[in-house]
Design a protein around this motif. Structure first.
Motif, PDB file in Angstrom:
ATOM      1  N   SER A 157       0.829  -1.215   0.000  1.00 51.85           N
ATOM      2  CA  SER A 157       0.000   0.000   0.000  1.00 51.85           C
ATOM      3  C   SER A 157       0.859   1.260   0.000  1.00 51.85           C
ATOM      4  CB  SER A 157      -0.946  -0.003   1.196  1.00 51.85           C
ATOM      5  OG  SER A 157      -0.200  -0.024   2.402  1.00 51.85           O
ATOM      6  N   ASP A 158       2.136   1.126   0.361  1.00 49.66           N
ATOM      7  CA  ASP A 158       3.060   2.267   0.369  1.00 49.66           C
ATOM      8  C   ASP A 158       3.844   2.364  -0.948  1.00 49.66           C
ATOM      9  OD1 ASP A 158       4.551  -0.012   0.648  1.00 49.66           O
ATOM     10  OD2 ASP A 158       5.729   0.715   2.341  1.00 49.66           O
ATOM     11  N   ASN A 159       3.283   1.799  -2.031  1.00 50.27           N
ATOM     12  CA  ASN A 159       3.898   1.779  -3.361  1.00 50.27           C
ATOM     13  C   ASN A 159       5.172   0.942  -3.434  1.00 50.27           C
ATOM     14  OD1 ASN A 159       1.882   3.348  -4.541  1.00 50.27           O
ATOM     15  ND2 ASN A 159       2.905   5.254  -3.965  1.00 50.27           N
ATOM     16  N   SER A 160       5.393   0.067  -2.474  1.00 52.33           N
ATOM     17  CA  SER A 160       6.544  -0.837  -2.539  1.00 52.33           C
ATOM     18  C   SER A 160       6.217  -1.986  -3.496  1.00 52.33           C
ATOM     19  CB  SER A 160       6.874  -1.382  -1.148  1.00 52.33           C
ATOM     20  OG  SER A 160       5.786  -2.134  -0.647  1.00 52.33           O
ATOM     21  N   TYR A 161       7.283  -2.629  -4.011  1.00 54.81           N
ATOM     22  CA  TYR A 161       7.118  -3.686  -4.999  1.00 54.81           C
ATOM     23  C   TYR A 161       8.215  -4.721  -4.781  1.00 54.81           C
ATOM     24  CZ  TYR A 161       7.385  -5.928  -9.601  1.00 54.81           C
ATOM     25  OH  TYR A 161       7.442  -6.842 -10.625  1.00 54.81           O
ATOM     26  N   ALA A 162       7.831  -5.988  -4.776  1.00 56.69           N
ATOM     27  CA  ALA A 162       8.805  -7.075  -4.656  1.00 56.69           C
ATOM     28  C   ALA A 162       8.374  -8.206  -5.578  1.00 56.69           C
ATOM     29  CB  ALA A 162       8.875  -7.564  -3.220  1.00 56.69           C
ATOM     30  N   LYS A 163       9.372  -8.893  -6.125  1.00 55.70           N
ATOM     31  CA  LYS A 163       9.037 -10.037  -6.971  1.00 55.70           C
ATOM     32  C   LYS A 163      10.000 -11.177  -6.683  1.00 55.70           C
ATOM     33  CE  LYS A 163      11.658  -8.658 -11.056  1.00 55.70           C
ATOM     34  NZ  LYS A 163      11.614  -8.428 -12.496  1.00 55.70           N
ATOM     35  N   SER A 164       9.532 -12.393  -6.961  1.00 53.67           N
ATOM     36  CA  SER A 164      10.366 -13.574  -6.784  1.00 53.67           C
ATOM     37  C   SER A 164       9.997 -14.607  -7.837  1.00 53.67           C
ATOM     38  CB  SER A 164      10.185 -14.165  -5.379  1.00 53.67           C
ATOM     39  OG  SER A 164       8.856 -14.599  -5.186  1.00 53.67           O
ATOM     40  N   LYS A 165      10.922 -15.530  -8.063  1.00 58.99           N
ATOM     41  CA  LYS A 165      10.741 -16.575  -9.053  1.00 58.99           C
ATOM     42  C   LYS A 165      11.255 -17.874  -8.458  1.00 58.99           C
ATOM     43  CE  LYS A 165      12.224 -17.905 -13.680  1.00 58.99           C
ATOM     44  NZ  LYS A 165      13.097 -17.610 -14.805  1.00 58.99           N
ATOM     45  N   ALA A 166      10.577 -18.980  -8.760  1.00 55.63           N
ATOM     46  CA  ALA A 166      10.988 -20.281  -8.247  1.00 55.63           C
ATOM     47  C   ALA A 166      10.826 -21.334  -9.335  1.00 55.63           C
ATOM     48  CB  ALA A 166      10.164 -20.653  -7.020  1.00 55.63           C
ATOM     49  N   ASP A 167      11.701 -22.330  -9.323  1.00 58.83           N
ATOM     50  CA  ASP A 167      11.652 -23.459 -10.246  1.00 58.83           C
ATOM     51  C   ASP A 167      11.702 -24.744  -9.437  1.00 58.83           C
ATOM     52  OD1 ASP A 167      11.777 -21.901 -12.644  1.00 58.83           O
ATOM     53  OD2 ASP A 167      13.920 -21.628 -12.277  1.00 58.83           O
ATOM     54  N   VAL A 225      13.550 -21.199  -4.707  1.00 59.71           N
ATOM     55  CA  VAL A 225      13.360 -19.772  -4.942  1.00 59.71           C
ATOM     56  C   VAL A 225      14.708 -19.153  -5.259  1.00 59.71           C
ATOM     57  CG1 VAL A 225      12.487 -17.616  -3.972  1.00 59.71           C
ATOM     58  CG2 VAL A 225      11.398 -19.770  -3.363  1.00 59.71           C
ATOM     59  N   GLU A 226      14.771 -18.327  -6.328  1.00 61.05           N
ATOM     60  CA  GLU A 226      16.040 -17.734  -6.768  1.00 61.05           C
ATOM     61  C   GLU A 226      16.590 -16.752  -5.730  1.00 61.05           C
ATOM     62  OE1 GLU A 226      14.251 -14.018  -9.380  1.00 61.05           O
ATOM     63  OE2 GLU A 226      15.254 -15.636 -10.402  1.00 61.05           O
ATOM     64  N   ASN A 227      17.858 -16.407  -5.885  1.00 58.67           N
ATOM     65  CA  ASN A 227      18.579 -15.457  -5.024  1.00 58.67           C
ATOM     66  C   ASN A 227      18.542 -15.860  -3.553  1.00 58.67           C
ATOM     67  OD1 ASN A 227      19.148 -13.874  -7.287  1.00 58.67           O
ATOM     68  ND2 ASN A 227      17.212 -12.759  -7.069  1.00 58.67           N
ATOM     69  N   ASN A 228      18.856 -17.137  -3.302  1.00 56.73           N
ATOM     70  CA  ASN A 228      18.908 -17.671  -1.944  1.00 56.73           C
ATOM     71  C   ASN A 228      17.602 -17.480  -1.183  1.00 56.73           C
ATOM     72  OD1 ASN A 228      21.586 -18.537  -2.227  1.00 56.73           O
ATOM     73  ND2 ASN A 228      22.341 -16.479  -1.767  1.00 56.73           N
TER      74      ASN A 228
END
Length: 193
Positions: free
Chosen positions: A123-133, A167-170
């Motif tokens: 709600s504070d305009n923050s953004y996070a993303k993740s990817k997993a294989d 999940v990528e990036n440890n």
């Protein structure tokens, strides 16, 4: 009531089962919508999935083929919004046993690769993303009702499976085992050509 439904299905649908040398095309479509109200907020979750499969019936009882699943969900509340997208691609083997000209039972064993992507908007305009294989393997028993000329409905009430996700990036590794007979229900369609 169950006996009446079975007798009606037998009376209406007395056609031949799939035979050796045919192509199986089928799949499931799913949609769920969930809304939870709290004292000062509410949370909404919508999920859509599409799971087609194509196989070759090389024997009266055995089918081998490929399967694919794509899914998308959106979870909203007053604090954040989460969007998940995933797909699975793999192969399956099906063993079928005809009970009559109308009914067959079968078990699908599938295995393959899976991928998931998540985006979280605050709600504070923050953004996070993740990817997993990862990988998956599962067994799903089901009932096939032959409606007409190889076209039919598939019913299952759960299965047994194992999945892994890295999940990528440890971001960590996740593995899960599930045994959900009676906890889920699935209805799909299929056609043998």
């Amino acid at each position: 009531m169950k006996k009446i439904l079975v007798m009606a299905a037998l009376a209406i649908c007395s056609f031949a089962n799939a035979q050796k040398g045919t192509i199986l095309v089928g799949g499931n479509i799913g949609f769920t919508s969930d809304k939870t109200e709290y004292q000062f907020s509410e949370e909404k979750t919508n999920t859509f999935s599409f799971s087609p499969k194509v196989g070759y019936q090389f024997n009266d009882n055995w089918t081998v083929g490929g399967e694919f699943t794509v899914s998308s969900s959106k979870d909203e509340n007053t604090v954040r919004e989460v969007k998940d997208n995933g797909f699975k691609v793999g192969a399956f083997v099906r063993y079928s046993v005809p009970l009559s000209q109308t009914f067959s039972v079968f078990a699908d064993m599938g295995a393959g690769f899976q991928n998931a992507k998540r985006k979280v908007y605050g709600s504070d305009n923050s953004y996070a993303k993740s990817k997993a294989d990862g990988m998956y393997v599962g067994i799903t028993p089901a009932l096939f009702i032959n409606m007409k000329k190889g076209f039919g409905l598939n019913f299952s009430i759960g299965g047994l499976g194992y999945e892994t996700m890295n999940v990528e990036n440890n971001g960590g590794d996740n593995s899960s085992f599930y045994f959900n007979f009676g906890k889920t229900a699935s209805i799909g369609i299929s056609k043998n050509f």
